[in-house]
Structure formats: C-alpha cells, structure tokens
Design a protein around this motif. Structure first.
Motif, PDB file in Angstrom:
ATOM      1  N   SER A   1       0.823  -1.216   0.000  1.00 18.46           N
ATOM      2  CA  SER A   1       0.000   0.000   0.000  1.00 18.46           C
ATOM      3  C   SER A   1       0.857   1.265   0.000  1.00 18.46           C
ATOM      4  CB  SER A   1      -0.955   0.013   1.195  1.00 18.46           C
ATOM      5  OG  SER A   1      -0.226  -0.037   2.402  1.00 18.46           O
ATOM      6  N   LYS A   2       2.000   1.219   0.649  1.00 18.84           N
ATOM      7  CA  LYS A   2       2.903   2.374   0.688  1.00 18.84           C
ATOM      8  C   LYS A   2       3.548   2.586  -0.683  1.00 18.84           C
ATOM      9  CE  LYS A   2       6.629   4.384   3.423  1.00 18.84           C
ATOM     10  NZ  LYS A   2       7.568   4.167   4.529  1.00 18.84           N
ATOM     11  N   VAL A   3       3.921   1.503  -1.343  1.00 21.54           N
ATOM     12  CA  VAL A   3       4.497   1.588  -2.688  1.00 21.54           C
ATOM     13  C   VAL A   3       3.446   2.138  -3.653  1.00 21.54           C
ATOM     14  CG1 VAL A   3       5.554   0.301  -4.577  1.00 21.54           C
ATOM     15  CG2 VAL A   3       6.061  -0.347  -2.213  1.00 21.54           C
ATOM     16  N   TRP A   4       2.230   1.620  -3.565  1.00 24.49           N
ATOM     17  CA  TRP A   4       1.136   2.059  -4.439  1.00 24.49           C
ATOM     18  C   TRP A   4       0.854   3.548  -4.242  1.00 24.49           C
ATOM     19  CZ3 TRP A   4      -0.836   0.654  -8.763  1.00 24.49           C
ATOM     20  CH2 TRP A   4      -2.069   1.145  -9.179  1.00 24.49           C
TER      21      TRP A   4
ATOM     22  N   ALA B   1      -5.696   2.106 -14.379  1.00 20.89           N
ATOM     23  CA  ALA B   1      -5.190   1.858 -13.035  1.00 20.89           C
ATOM     24  C   ALA B   1      -6.182   0.947 -12.331  1.00 20.89           C
ATOM     25  CB  ALA B   1      -5.024   3.158 -12.271  1.00 20.89           C
ATOM     26  N   ASP B   2      -5.671  -0.108 -11.756  1.00 21.23           N
ATOM     27  CA  ASP B   2      -6.500  -1.031 -10.989  1.00 21.23           C
ATOM     28  C   ASP B   2      -5.993  -0.983  -9.553  1.00 21.23           C
ATOM     29  OD1 ASP B   2      -7.569  -3.305  -9.672  1.00 21.23           O
ATOM     30  OD2 ASP B   2      -7.810  -4.332 -11.607  1.00 21.23           O
ATOM     31  N   GLU B   3      -6.737  -0.265  -8.709  1.00 18.36           N
ATOM     32  CA  GLU B   3      -6.279  -0.077  -7.335  1.00 18.36           C
ATOM     33  C   GLU B   3      -6.304  -1.366  -6.527  1.00 18.36           C
ATOM     34  OE1 GLU B   3      -7.042   3.702  -5.332  1.00 18.36           O
ATOM     35  OE2 GLU B   3      -8.252   4.245  -7.089  1.00 18.36           O
ATOM     36  N   GLU B   4      -7.247  -2.263  -6.827  1.00 23.40           N
ATOM     37  CA  GLU B   4      -7.303  -3.536  -6.120  1.00 23.40           C
ATOM     38  C   GLU B   4      -6.098  -4.410  -6.437  1.00 23.40           C
ATOM     39  OE1 GLU B   4     -10.684  -6.450  -6.051  1.00 23.40           O
ATOM     40  OE2 GLU B   4     -11.809  -4.570  -5.807  1.00 23.40           O
ATOM     41  N   LYS B   5      -5.769  -4.517  -7.721  1.00 24.76           N
ATOM     42  CA  LYS B   5      -4.627  -5.328  -8.146  1.00 24.76           C
ATOM     43  C   LYS B   5      -3.305  -4.568  -8.061  1.00 24.76           C
ATOM     44  CE  LYS B   5      -7.120  -8.235 -11.447  1.00 24.76           C
ATOM     45  NZ  LYS B   5      -7.216  -8.605 -12.873  1.00 24.76           N
TER      46      LYS B   5
ATOM     47  N   LYS C   1       2.988  -5.983  -5.752  1.00 25.90           N
ATOM     48  CA  LYS C   1       2.432  -7.215  -5.191  1.00 25.90           C
ATOM     49  C   LYS C   1       2.941  -7.384  -3.765  1.00 25.90           C
ATOM     50  CE  LYS C   1       3.612 -11.830  -5.984  1.00 25.90           C
ATOM     51  NZ  LYS C   1       4.103 -12.859  -6.881  1.00 25.90           N
ATOM     52  N   PRO C   2       2.024  -7.546  -2.814  1.00 19.88           N
ATOM     53  CA  PRO C   2       2.488  -7.796  -1.444  1.00 19.88           C
ATOM     54  C   PRO C   2       3.146  -9.177  -1.349  1.00 19.88           C
ATOM     55  CG  PRO C   2       0.067  -7.849  -1.560  1.00 19.88           C
ATOM     56  CD  PRO C   2       0.572  -7.527  -2.929  1.00 19.88           C
ATOM     57  N   THR C   3       4.263  -9.239  -0.647  1.00 18.70           N
ATOM     58  CA  THR C   3       4.921 -10.532  -0.426  1.00 18.70           C
ATOM     59  C   THR C   3       4.847 -10.920   1.055  1.00 18.70           C
ATOM     60  OG1 THR C   3       7.077  -9.446  -0.291  1.00 18.70           O
ATOM     61  CG2 THR C   3       6.445 -10.376  -2.427  1.00 18.70           C
TER      62      THR C   3
END
Length: 167
Positions: free
Chosen positions: A14-17, A66-70, A94-96
């Motif tokens: 979320s911070k990267v996004w 832009a796809d905020e969910e993905k 992508k969250p890891t």
C-alpha cells in the motif's frame, strides 16, 4: 526497446502504491531521472496525466488504466523528447508479506528513427541504466523516506544548469 525489472521493497504494498499512483504527479520527489513533475488534467479521460522534466528531455504522460485492487498502473507518453517515438510503462505492486512487496516495471520504448540509427548504441544502455536506477531510487525513497544520493546529485546538476536551487 523493452526493459523489465522487478525488485523487492521492504515496505507494505500500500505504501508503494501510494507513491506510484496516489502521488503520481510527484515523481520528482524520488526519481533521479525526473527533476520536475506535476499532475495535469486530461480532457476526455477518467485518469490524470503528468508532465516531467527528465534526463531524456521533457515528457508528458497519460494514465491509460489503473487497478487499485490489483495495484496495476499503465501509462503512455503523449509528448516525447526528440530521441523517442513512443513509450509505455506498466507497473505492478504485489504484497509478499505484511511489510514487504514486489514492484515490477515493464517499459516499452520506441526510439525515433534518426536517433536510433545514429546513437542507438549509446542511448539504449544509458536508458536501461537510468531506468534501473529509478527503481532503486523508488526503493530507497519508500524504505527510508529520503531521496537517494543519485537523486540529490541529479537535482543539484539539473537546477544548477537551470539557474534554480534544488527542491
């Protein structure tokens, strides 16, 4: 010319996004290849654009989707420097884990014919190096909240040449 790069960032996705999409117009805060940037409205589009003064010249970009969910973002250059004919960038976050993520950038650049013929041997490696550095700048900025040394030096050189103080 295609450039594909993935790197790990020690921060929540979320911070990267937020840096890549929510603060889209603020690329000049972290990217060493972007010395000035600002968000702009795009007539007839659901998305915004931005204008940037970059190491490659002035560019203007428009978000295509832009796809905020993905956490996927795609934009293209609608005004390019003389060395480029076209460019499209796709970003995926992508969250890891809770505090880590993976960022992938796919860049597709078409160089203008004359610059490609005359200087392509020099432009391509420089562009690849600069784009890889931009990703490292992103990682450093997100993980530390500070600009990388390369970014600081890039701004100092740019603003000295332009006759302004670095931001």
């Amino acid at each position: 010319m295609k450039i594909n790069k993935t790197l790990q960032v020690n921060a929540p996705a979320s911070k990267v996004w937020e840096v890549l999409y929510t603060n889209y117009g603020d690329a000049c805060h972290w990217a060493s290849t972007v010395n000035e940037s600002k968000e702009r409205e795009v007539a007839g589009s659901d998305y915004i654009g931005r204008t940037c003064s970059t190491v490659f010249g002035d560019v203007s970009e428009i978000i295509d989707r832009a796809d905020e969910e993905k956490m996927e973002l795609q934009y293209h250059l609608d005004d390019t420097p003389f060395i480029m004919k076209a460019a499209t960038a796709k970003w995926k976050v992508k969250p890891t884990s809770i505090n880590a993520s993976e960022v992938t950038m796919d860049l597709d650049v078409t160089l203008a014919t004359i610059p490609a013929l005359l200087m392509g041997w020099m432009i391509r490696p420089k562009m690849r190096k600069d784009i890889y550095q931009t990703l490292e700048d992103l990682k450093y900025y997100i993980e530390t909240g500070k600009q990388s040394e390369v970014k600081i030096n890039s701004d100092a050189k740019y603003f000295k040449k332009k006759g302004k103080k670095a931001a």
